[in-house]
Design a protein around this motif. Structure first.
Motif, PDB file in Angstrom:
ATOM      1  N   ILE A  75      60.448   1.870  61.998  1.00 65.26           N
ATOM      2  CA  ILE A  75      61.082   1.528  60.722  1.00 65.26           C
ATOM      3  C   ILE A  75      62.546   1.160  60.889  1.00 65.26           C
ATOM      4  O   ILE A  75      63.051   0.237  60.246  1.00 65.26           O
ATOM      5  CB  ILE A  75      60.924   2.684  59.710  1.00 65.26           C
ATOM      6  N   GLY A  76      63.244   1.855  61.772  1.00 63.85           N
ATOM      7  CA  GLY A  76      64.686   1.677  61.912  1.00 63.85           C
ATOM      8  C   GLY A  76      65.155   0.253  62.154  1.00 63.85           C
ATOM      9  O   GLY A  76      65.996  -0.253  61.407  1.00 63.85           O
ATOM     10  N   PRO A  77      64.639  -0.432  63.180  1.00 66.43           N
ATOM     11  CA  PRO A  77      65.136  -1.780  63.451  1.00 66.43           C
ATOM     12  C   PRO A  77      64.895  -2.764  62.299  1.00 66.43           C
ATOM     13  O   PRO A  77      65.761  -3.576  61.985  1.00 66.43           O
ATOM     14  CB  PRO A  77      64.350  -2.209  64.703  1.00 66.43           C
ATOM     15  N   LEU A  78      63.739  -2.669  61.671  1.00 61.95           N
ATOM     16  CA  LEU A  78      63.437  -3.576  60.563  1.00 61.95           C
ATOM     17  C   LEU A  78      64.367  -3.317  59.386  1.00 61.95           C
ATOM     18  O   LEU A  78      64.928  -4.252  58.806  1.00 61.95           O
ATOM     19  CB  LEU A  78      61.972  -3.420  60.139  1.00 61.95           C
ATOM     20  N   ALA A  79      64.562  -2.049  59.048  1.00 61.82           N
ATOM     21  CA  ALA A  79      65.453  -1.713  57.932  1.00 61.82           C
ATOM     22  C   ALA A  79      66.879  -2.167  58.226  1.00 61.82           C
ATOM     23  O   ALA A  79      67.554  -2.733  57.351  1.00 61.82           O
ATOM     24  CB  ALA A  79      65.411  -0.212  57.658  1.00 61.82           C
ATOM     25  N   GLU A 132      60.737   9.173  55.032  1.00 64.81           N
ATOM     26  CA  GLU A 132      61.336   8.011  55.701  1.00 64.81           C
ATOM     27  C   GLU A 132      61.129   6.733  54.882  1.00 64.81           C
ATOM     28  O   GLU A 132      62.026   5.898  54.761  1.00 64.81           O
ATOM     29  CB  GLU A 132      60.768   7.835  57.105  1.00 64.81           C
ATOM     30  N   LEU A 133      59.924   6.580  54.329  1.00 64.91           N
ATOM     31  CA  LEU A 133      59.646   5.396  53.507  1.00 64.91           C
ATOM     32  C   LEU A 133      60.456   5.421  52.214  1.00 64.91           C
ATOM     33  O   LEU A 133      60.953   4.382  51.767  1.00 64.91           O
ATOM     34  CB  LEU A 133      58.147   5.298  53.213  1.00 64.91           C
ATOM     35  N   ARG A 134      60.605   6.593  51.630  1.00 64.73           N
ATOM     36  CA  ARG A 134      61.443   6.710  50.427  1.00 64.73           C
ATOM     37  C   ARG A 134      62.882   6.327  50.737  1.00 64.73           C
ATOM     38  O   ARG A 134      63.538   5.647  49.949  1.00 64.73           O
ATOM     39  CB  ARG A 134      61.392   8.136  49.873  1.00 64.73           C
ATOM     40  N   ARG A 137      63.123   2.571  51.040  1.00 67.26           N
ATOM     41  CA  ARG A 137      63.080   1.921  49.713  1.00 67.26           C
ATOM     42  C   ARG A 137      64.385   2.138  48.952  1.00 67.26           C
ATOM     43  O   ARG A 137      64.886   1.220  48.285  1.00 67.26           O
ATOM     44  CB  ARG A 137      61.896   2.452  48.909  1.00 67.26           C
ATOM     45  N   THR A 138      64.967   3.316  49.060  1.00 66.71           N
ATOM     46  CA  THR A 138      66.237   3.599  48.391  1.00 66.71           C
ATOM     47  C   THR A 138      67.340   2.715  48.948  1.00 66.71           C
ATOM     48  O   THR A 138      68.161   2.170  48.197  1.00 66.71           O
ATOM     49  CB  THR A 138      66.607   5.092  48.556  1.00 66.71           C
ATOM     50  N   GLN A 139      67.364   2.548  50.267  1.00 63.38           N
ATOM     51  CA  GLN A 139      68.383   1.694  50.879  1.00 63.38           C
ATOM     52  C   GLN A 139      68.215   0.237  50.443  1.00 63.38           C
ATOM     53  O   GLN A 139      69.211  -0.447  50.166  1.00 63.38           O
ATOM     54  CB  GLN A 139      68.313   1.810  52.404  1.00 63.38           C
ATOM     55  N   ALA A 160      62.335  -3.149  45.383  1.00 67.84           N
ATOM     56  CA  ALA A 160      62.342  -2.508  46.706  1.00 67.84           C
ATOM     57  C   ALA A 160      60.952  -2.002  47.075  1.00 67.84           C
ATOM     58  O   ALA A 160      60.529  -2.122  48.229  1.00 67.84           O
ATOM     59  CB  ALA A 160      63.353  -1.362  46.733  1.00 67.84           C
ATOM     60  N   THR A 161      60.241  -1.459  46.107  1.00 66.92           N
ATOM     61  CA  THR A 161      58.874  -0.989  46.361  1.00 66.92           C
ATOM     62  C   THR A 161      57.970  -2.156  46.742  1.00 66.92           C
ATOM     63  O   THR A 161      57.180  -2.061  47.688  1.00 66.92           O
ATOM     64  CB  THR A 161      58.328  -0.248  45.131  1.00 66.92           C
ATOM     65  N   LEU A 162      58.091  -3.259  46.027  1.00 66.28           N
ATOM     66  CA  LEU A 162      57.293  -4.444  46.350  1.00 66.28           C
ATOM     67  C   LEU A 162      57.639  -4.993  47.736  1.00 66.28           C
ATOM     68  O   LEU A 162      56.751  -5.385  48.497  1.00 66.28           O
ATOM     69  CB  LEU A 162      57.493  -5.528  45.293  1.00 66.28           C
ATOM     70  N   ILE A 163      58.919  -5.011  48.070  1.00 69.79           N
ATOM     71  CA  ILE A 163      59.334  -5.516  49.376  1.00 69.79           C
ATOM     72  C   ILE A 163      58.751  -4.644  50.486  1.00 69.79           C
ATOM     73  O   ILE A 163      58.164  -5.146  51.452  1.00 69.79           O
ATOM     74  CB  ILE A 163      60.877  -5.576  49.476  1.00 69.79           C
ATOM     75  N   ALA A 164      58.918  -3.322  50.353  1.00 74.21           N
ATOM     76  CA  ALA A 164      58.420  -2.408  51.385  1.00 74.21           C
ATOM     77  C   ALA A 164      56.900  -2.508  51.516  1.00 74.21           C
ATOM     78  O   ALA A 164      56.368  -2.555  52.635  1.00 74.21           O
ATOM     79  CB  ALA A 164      58.837  -0.976  51.063  1.00 74.21           C
TER      80      ALA A 164
END
Length: 197
Positions: A75-79, A132-134, A137-139, A160-164
């Protein structure tokens, strides 16, 4: 059970924990959770199986540390890439470059799949992935609020929910079907951003 919070830390102990977690990540990417046993991790790390209990309180604690690290790797690199984009169009191009590559990193794909499997089987791991997913999405929602200060208050979280969910879905489908037309899907999103039909 040993109280790990009160245990003093040292650079040697930190190195040993990283070594055990790295061995677990390698096994998880190759054999899945069934291959991440105390004996297999210790053998791969070239150490005594008793150190897993000493450093992690047992296999469950080691699994949690491995899960946390695998989550960071996936998740880290993509975020980081998405949050660093100056606007939605640049973020879309980032997604295009990240997702449109051939799925040649088999370990990353396997780790992503094993995160889901682990989260479904172990409630504690499920809570970690949920958190982690929350956070991701918050970021994303916070970044959207910066880009669109005039949006209604609930819209950034919804988008953000739709994007994730879209990223997760594209990644899952692409892992299963390397011929998935990711470029076409992202092109359609680009058309929507431009106001096209």
């Amino acid at each position: 059970m040993t109280n790990l919070v009160d245990r003093p830390t040292s650079s040697r102990g930190d190195r040993r924990r990283r070594q055990l977690v790295d061995a677990g990540i390698a096994l998880l990417g190759r054999e899945g959770w069934p291959g991440v046993s105390t004996r297999a991790v210790a053998e791969r790390a070239g150490t005594n199986p008793g150190l897993i209990h000493y450093h992690f309180g047992g296999l469950a604690g080691l699994h949690a540390a491995i899960f946390r690290r695998a989550t960071e790797l996936i998740i880290g690199p993509l975020a980081t890439e998405l949050l660093g984009a100056p606007d939605e169009r640049a973020a879309l191009e980032t997604m295009r470059s990240l997702l449109a590559r051939p799925p040649d990193d088999e370990q990353a794909a396997r780790l992503a799949a094993e995160l889901i499997v682990g989260a479904m089987r172990d409630p504690a791991l499920g809570e970690m992935l949920r958190d982690e997913l929350r956070l991701a999405r918050t970021q994303i929602a916070d970044r959207l609020r910066q880009l669109h200060p005039g949006w209604p208050s609930a819209r950034p979280a919804g988008v953000a929910t739709l994007i994730a969910a879209s990223i997760d879905g594209l990644m899952l489908h692409y892992m299963i079907d390397g011929a998935l037309p990711v470029g076409d899907a992202l092109g359609a999103v680009g058309d929507l951003l431009e106001g096209g039909a």
